[in-house]
Design a protein around this motif. Sequence first.
Motif: not given
Length: 353
Positions: A96-98, A177-178, A314-317, A323-324
């Motif tokens: 929820a912080r985001v 949604a990536l 898929f490596p994802t930040r 902002t994925e």
Amino acid sequence: MAHEELPFDFELLCELTETNGVPGYEDRIRDIVRRELTDEVDTIESDGMGNLVATVEGTGDQHVVVAAHMDEIGFMVRHVTDDGYLKLDALGGWDARVLKAQRVTVHTDDEDLTGVIGSPPPHTLDESDRDGDDTVDDVYVDLGRDGDEVADLVSIGDFVTTQQSTTLMGDHVTGKALDNRVSVFALIEAARRLDSPTATIHLAATVQEEVGLRGAQALGVDIDADVAYGLDTTVANDGPNFSKEDRVTALGDGAGIKLKDSSAITNPTVHRRLTALAEKREIPHQPEILPAGGTDTAGLQFAGGATPAGAISFPTRYLHTVTESIHVEDIEAVIDLLVAALETEDGSTDYRL
């Protein structure tokens, strides 16, 4: 890097990520997938849950299923206040912080409405407010309308998604949604590149993964596959404030070949075959051990009996945010490895342990 230089269909990836579809309401995504795959496969069918399965008939007896979920995390309206504010129920795992000060879309039967998640200005917060633990129960959506108008427009059960465009950021693709539209995109790209496979390939765009792998579990009963592959994003904790052992994967280091997550331990023969293929074809790759989080791999692995299963990631930040971010070279590496795995499945590998 300009999107014209990319070796894949960036416009389609943008369409898939920017289109909205929460668990149980994947209709708009399913329409895009059906549109893109109909001319690339031999048959295409949907089921009572909304899973879409596109099949490329092979020349042999082997059957392979690849699953990528269509749903994104989002919300459902659970209450409309007299003043016209919306209270939400989470669909999937949100921090929820985001959510503070995010713009959202409320999807009603008649139209899509823009709203904002309210966030009080810091000037009005006392110390206890600043240190409090945010929860989705505390979130409200402001539609900029009075209570009577909102009551006429919005119904309990309408779904809500975050608003964000997808863009290139240096060598990264970033947006909402990536997770997991990039994998749905990979299914489409794989169908375009497959040419007369030996195995019959079932490309499955699944539903309701974010609320418990539900679509894949049902699909695992319906499709009697000889081997199953999950396709999903995974954590890349490769930025500041993480130790090297906590990275899981790193952007730019290639496709993730899953060894385990909290829902599945992949078949050793499957992940060793994927690794050998990647090395032979010089496809960048990295091992993946995900401490927490599951994927459709588990839903396919035992739903219809014991099925050898593996996964490509898929490596994802910044997972489960708007902002994925994924490296463009990793996108191509996953697609290349997926196609290599599918076109070399010929029934000659014994996956029994």
